[in-house]
Design an enzyme around this catalytic site. Sequence first.
Site, short mmCIF file in Angstrom:
data_model
loop_
_atom_site.label_atom_id
_atom_site.label_comp_id
_atom_site.label_asym_id
_atom_site.label_seq_id
_atom_site.Cartn_x
_atom_site.Cartn_y
_atom_site.Cartn_z
N SER A 248 -0.91 -0.92 -4.63
CA SER A 248 -1.83 0.18 -4.89
C SER A 248 -1.53 1.34 -3.96
CB SER A 248 -3.27 -0.31 -4.66
OG SER A 248 -4.18 0.76 -4.55
N GLU B 3 0.84 -1.20 0.00
CA GLU B 3 0.00 0.00 0.00
C GLU B 3 0.87 1.25 0.00
OE1 GLU B 3 -4.05 -1.38 2.39
OE2 GLU B 3 -2.65 0.00 3.34
N CYS B 4 0.64 2.12 -0.96
CA CYS B 4 1.25 3.44 -1.01
C CYS B 4 2.78 3.37 -0.94
CB CYS B 4 0.67 4.33 0.09
SG CYS B 4 0.92 6.10 -0.23
N ALA B 5 3.38 3.51 0.22
CA ALA B 5 4.83 3.41 0.32
C ALA B 5 5.31 2.06 -0.18
CB ALA B 5 5.26 3.61 1.77
N LEU C 97 3.92 0.31 -2.51
CA LEU C 97 3.86 0.42 -3.97
C LEU C 97 5.13 1.06 -4.51
CD1 LEU C 97 2.44 0.62 -6.80
CD2 LEU C 97 1.40 2.75 -5.96
#
Length: 486
Positions: A463, A371-373, A375
């Site tokens: 994502s 998630e986020c980081a 990704l």
Amino acid sequence: MTSSDSGSAVPRLVIAAPSSGSGKTTVATGLMAALTARGLAVSPHKVGPDYIDPGYHALATGRVGRNLDAYLCGPELVGPLFLHGARGCDIAVVEGVMGLYDGAAGEGELASTAQVAKLLRAPVVLVVDASSQSRSVAALVHGFVSWDPEVRIGGVILNKVASDRHEALLREAVDSVGVPVLGVLRRAAPVETPSRHLGLVPVAERGSDAVDAVAAMGARVADGCDLEALVGLARSTGALSCAAWDAGEALVSSPPPPLPVPSPGAAPPDPLVRPGRPRPQAPDGLRRRVAMASGAAFTFSYAEHTELLAAAGAEVVTFDPLRDEELPEGTQGLVIGGGFPEVYASELSANEGLRKSVAELAFSGAPVAAECAGLLYLCRELDGLPMCGVLDAAARMSKRLTLGYRDAVAVSDSALAVAGTRMRGHEFHRTVVEPGAGAAPAWGMRAPERRVEGFVERGVHASYLHTHWAAEPGVARRFVERCRTS
């Protein structure tokens, strides 16, 4: 004071404010620290999806900071998740988000501090920045008290008060509204809580400085607030009618997706790997080892994710991508949450051994949730520096802040969800990934605009979207089952 005999009747307070910047984080964290210093077991909570404030709460109380988000998890889970976190505690302190009545844009009271206070049947203490007003504070407090009669504002804490005379004027004004003043904090140099592009610097990055900051907040609240009155207000609450959330029970009650239809002549599906089935004991008697990124670069994670993975049959072990040169031995699945890889890009890139270890696991088909980081870490590069190269994408910093709640639907079958699974999440970053989606995207966003986003490749689900697995416990169960079959 001893722990409440009934967890559903735990004394509780919500610390709110008319707007952001009024001082509620200082007051909430300081109150947690002050009550803990008096020997109380304090349960810390934060309204909304924020990961950073709960880290300071945990430092203040010695307990895991937990989020209460009616948008991510639904209003029906706010009470159960609160009771889960408050088990065995003497008192719970809930820090609000933004202004008391501010919630998800265009959704009325949804996800607001006021909604959470009503769901918890908890009194609200309003923190008011009084630095530029005197008698007008009465109109402000009166407005907040009368706006929603179902929200019980039990007291006010006046912040940034200049002098004894200023305090007297403010007290007289608030008394006319019939709301008690439960604390006065004098104007002083702010407690050292440095910020950067996404808010406060997390506790994990500050070390002893964070300890000193929390201690200073606690001392300020202890000196300026009526702790006995605040505890008395918290004790005025009644029991909640719901039961505490439990990870194991959540997995059992979460409906499993249907078994896939076998092709003609294929062997029947193995019942041990039925997607969504409550976890049976693995034939070898072993739990599946799931490595979870931690350390200064990856600090964003909800505690319930670890609890759900464990309930689904995982042994969750942590590792630090800044320090560890390879994944924990025997890793069968990998979870990389949010954080600040852009701040530590050089160090992450220099750790070639771990980057290779992550890539090897991902290319083997093992489940990887990012998630986020996470990704960004899986991309080919971040700001020109080599990363893990699991995804053929490049990430870079951006001046534009991407922020807000999202409605999403899984576009592709993945290690986390079957296509068509609907979830709510949030985004919070100042980076760009190009391309923004793979051939098999992770999510289709339905709000605020329609688009596809993220990557599903082999066992990888990557994502920008942060989700709360308590809203969809089958995510954890499916992930652990994938560890078993990959």
